[in-house]
Scaffold this motif. Structure first.
Motif, PDB file in Angstrom:
ATOM      1  N   ILE A 243       0.858  -1.194   0.000  1.00  0.00           N
ATOM      2  CA  ILE A 243       0.000   0.000   0.000  1.00  0.00           C
ATOM      3  C   ILE A 243       0.889   1.236   0.000  1.00  0.00           C
ATOM      4  O   ILE A 243       1.995   1.208   0.546  1.00  0.00           O
ATOM      5  CB  ILE A 243      -0.948  -0.021   1.228  1.00  0.00           C
ATOM      6  CG1 ILE A 243      -1.999   1.089   1.115  1.00  0.00           C
ATOM      7  CG2 ILE A 243      -0.181   0.121   2.544  1.00  0.00           C
ATOM      8  CD1 ILE A 243      -3.179   0.914   2.048  1.00  0.00           C
ATOM      9  N   LEU A 290      -2.838   0.371  -4.076  1.00  0.00           N
ATOM     10  CA  LEU A 290      -2.933  -0.809  -3.217  1.00  0.00           C
ATOM     11  C   LEU A 290      -2.933  -2.075  -4.053  1.00  0.00           C
ATOM     12  O   LEU A 290      -3.604  -2.135  -5.093  1.00  0.00           O
ATOM     13  CB  LEU A 290      -4.226  -0.735  -2.398  1.00  0.00           C
ATOM     14  CG  LEU A 290      -4.632  -1.974  -1.606  1.00  0.00           C
ATOM     15  CD1 LEU A 290      -3.720  -2.155  -0.403  1.00  0.00           C
ATOM     16  CD2 LEU A 290      -6.068  -1.871  -1.135  1.00  0.00           C
ATOM     17  N   ILE A 328      -4.701  -3.301   6.992  1.00  0.00           N
ATOM     18  CA  ILE A 328      -4.374  -1.978   6.455  1.00  0.00           C
ATOM     19  C   ILE A 328      -4.108  -1.002   7.586  1.00  0.00           C
ATOM     20  O   ILE A 328      -3.154  -0.234   7.570  1.00  0.00           O
ATOM     21  CB  ILE A 328      -5.502  -1.496   5.531  1.00  0.00           C
ATOM     22  CG1 ILE A 328      -5.539  -2.432   4.334  1.00  0.00           C
ATOM     23  CG2 ILE A 328      -5.288  -0.058   5.099  1.00  0.00           C
ATOM     24  CD1 ILE A 328      -6.555  -2.125   3.311  1.00  0.00           C
TER      25      ILE A 328
END
Ligand SMILES: Nc1ncnc2c1ncn2[C@@H]1O[C@H](COP(=O)(O)OP(=O)(O)OP(=O)(O)O)[C@@H](O)[C@H]1O
Ligand SMILES: [Mg+2]
Length: 616
Positions: A243, A290, A328
């Protein structure tokens, strides 16, 4: 007597109607053909496109190819080599399984195919026109398959009318090819437009090589490796990927590739989990680059829910949501902006180049693994940078094109006179407080304005997150227990989850008459614990309880606590408070976005000011 008016439609019309669902646009054809090549075990796939795919889509692979009999049968509806009975639908591992793609494509275009299986000496060349086989010939061709799709939708004018510009269709095709390039780094892809190379991957099997080919070195160098949650280890499942940090945000969600069991999917559940986690780090309307690669046992998903196979259904949605969110969230939490000193008196020794660049520093080695030393001016990253022209920066596919910038509208691309959200401050100092709500400051780029409430919210949220990382939120007993108004479903949750509420700093008791009381609430810097606000906070905590993990609920609660405890708009601050607020803000992980995703700092650059005074 009236004769019946119902007729069974002819096969080719059925196919053409179905084609509307399977093949919506040129990009869907590209997707289906690439998937077929992947299923055929190819390790080289070439994609050639002319005029946004309307004139030509040509996919060449070195997969296993087809023998004559299969080649002819492949264009028959519901003919597939991938499953043979109902039970196999439960654990499909190939990308295709319906035997629908080739016949539907062939029903709305002129298709030719040449293919050879190693068991046969000669290849088969087949022409299909409007869904019917026009000719089958022998040819010489190496093992593998080449399919050409020409004049897409030539016989479906309605569909043709809905196609966008050549450029827009090409952009969609690019997205598809890029997703597969990154989803299958072990396959060497070559992507050309009118025989000019747009991008290529080397098939090394290394995901970073594929990402580099798609996004170029600047983006790739700054990517953060996703941190797989400990709970996944040893379960046979995996969650990998990369990411971009918040200062490398993009204005569109196009740059997110989500793969589940190596299928490129666009599942709402995943998007929601990603957005939820990102909202605490990225400003509203900004998205990360991402690449997320989730693998679970095939029985945990249902792939047969969408005509284009881009949706899937999960058996355990709650687990998936929580896992993605947590991954995340924790991956982005390890970053820290290294900022310039905050006090006006501080002298800042730095070269002009580096002074205004945010630099990511990993304060907790090993917590978040970055791809490379992430400063923009550090030497090239640890992975080998291919020198082939295919991966040179000019081949980057995901640069914003001018027409895209226009499409984004005024909100995301402020005009020269508007304030812009700030992502970096260099040698900032505060000059004054405006309307008891904003701090005005200057730095090397001009004037900036800090929203004092949002800034303090960020500072407190980070402190709380740190304090309560592995411990329950401290409870503060109430002098008088507060009675709660609850729905029957909420009572049920509370009854079963008293322990979880303890973790969140709430003590709840049920009296004999069934009435629930709160006897302790999460500790707060402010005394305000009026009954109504306690009731409100609990309602928010209970909202969607079943579908959220405890970690997620806790984070939301910490956000609420930070919001409540932070200085408000209208609170007068003295100058030592201004400076301390800025100093603490710059020490946070993400000083430019509040926990709710709104900007904390905006700026008017010196240039904008000069333009305003017509000095340029
Ligand atoms: N590139 C290829 N190489 C080898 N065989 C292929 C290739 N493309 C298609 N086939 C064969 O043709 C069959 C039909 O392909 P088609 O795409 O229509 O259906 P499918 O892949 O089985 O299912 P789906 O409709 O879900 O894609 C496949 O099952 C496969 O056996
Ligand atoms: Mg297929």
């Amino acid at each position: 007597m009236q004769t019946g008016k119902i007729k069974v439609l002819a096969d080719d019309i059925i196919c053409r109607i179905a084609a509307g669902e399977v093949v919506e646009r040129p990009a869907s054809v590209v997707k289906e053909l690439i998937e077929n090549s992947i299923d055929a075990q190819a390790d080289r796939i070439e994609v050639e496109i002319k005029e946004g795919g309307q004139k030509l889509i040509e996919i060449t692979d070195n997969g296993e190819g087809m023998c004559r009999q299969d080649a002819v049968l492949a264009f028959t509806p519901h003919a597939t080599s991938k499953i043979s009975d109902d039970s196999e639908l439960e654990h499909v591992i190939s990308l295709g399984f319906r035997g629908e793609a080739l016949p539907t494509i062939a029903s709305v275009a002129r298709v030719s195919m040449v293919t050879r299986h190693e068991s046969e000496e000669t290849a088969s060349r087949i022409l299909i026109d409007g869904g019917r086989i026009a000719s089958v010939e022998s040819d010489s061709y190496p093992c593998g398959t080449r399919i050409q799709v020409k004049n897409l939708f030539y016989n479906v004018p309605a569909r043709r009318k809905f196609l966008k510009s050549v450029q827009a269709e090409m952009a969609q095709i690019s997205d598809v090819v890029c997703h597969y390039m990154m989803g299958y780094p072990e396959i060497a892809f070559k992507f050309t437009k009118s025989n000019i190379q747009i991008a290529a991957t080397n098939g090394s099997g290394n995901l970073i090589d594929a990402i580099l080919a798609v996004y170029g070195p600047d983006v790739t160098r700054n990517l953060i490796q996703l941190k797989e949650p400990a709970s996944i280890a040893g379960t046979g499942m995996s969650l990998r990927g990369y990411i971009s940090p918040p200062n490398q945000a993009r204005p569109a969600a196009r740059y997110m590739t989500t793969l589940v069991n190596r299928r490129v999917v666009k599942t709402k559940l995943l998007t929601q989990a990603i957005n939820k986690a990102c909202s605490a780090f990225f400003p509203k309307g900004r998205y990360p680059v991402l690449i997320l690669d989730l693998r679970v046992p095939p029985t945990m998903i249902d792939v047969n829910v969408h005509p284009q196979k881009t949706e899937i259904r999960f058996k355990d949605e709650r687990w998936v949501f929580a896992t993605i969110w947590e991954t995340i969230q924790t991956s982005l939490s390890g970053l820290r902006m290294v900022s310039a000193p905050t006090r006006p008196a501080d002298q800042f020794e730095s070269t002009p180049e580096t002074a205004d660049l945010p630099v990511f520093d990993n304060d907790d080695a090993g917590r978040t693994e970055t791809v490379a030393a992430p400063s923009m001016f550090t030497p090239p990253p640890a992975f080998s940078m291919p020198t082939r022209s295919s991966t040179a920066p000019e081949n980057r596919l995901y640069e914003l094109k001018e027409h895209e910038v226009e499409r984004l509208g005024p909100q995301s691309m402020p005009s020269i006179a508007a304030f812009t959200p700030v992502t970096t401050l260099s040698r900032p100092k505060i000059l004054a407080q405006l309307k008891n709500s904003y701090l005005l400051g200057e730095d090397e780029d001009g004037l900036f304005i800090i929203d004092q409430h949002a800034a303090h919210e960020r500072i407190l949220f980070d402190q709380y997150t740190q304090t309560y990382k592995d411990t329950p939120i401290t409870a503060q007993p109430l002098l008088f227990p507060v009675p709660l108004k609850l729905l029957p479903s909420e009572r049920m949750i509370i009854k079963e989850q008293l322990h979880e509420f303890k973790q969140l700093g709430f003590s709840l008791q049920q009296e004999e008459d069934g009435q629930f009381y709160v006897t302790a609430v999460p500790v707060s810097d402010k005394k305000s614990s009026e009954n109504e606000s306690i009731q409100n906070v609990l309602s928010q905590v209970l909202n969607g309880w079943e579908s959220r993990s405890l970690a997620e609920i806790k984070t939301d609660l910490l956000k609420m606590m930070a919001c409540k405890a932070a200085v408000k708009a209208g609170d007068q601050l003295n100058d030592s408070e201004w400076h301390s607020l800025l100093e603490q803000l710059l020490k946070t992980e993400n000083p430019f976005t509040c926990p709710h995703g709104r900007p904390i700092v905006i700026r008017l650059t010196t240039r904008q000011i000069e333009t305003g005074f017509l000095r340029t």
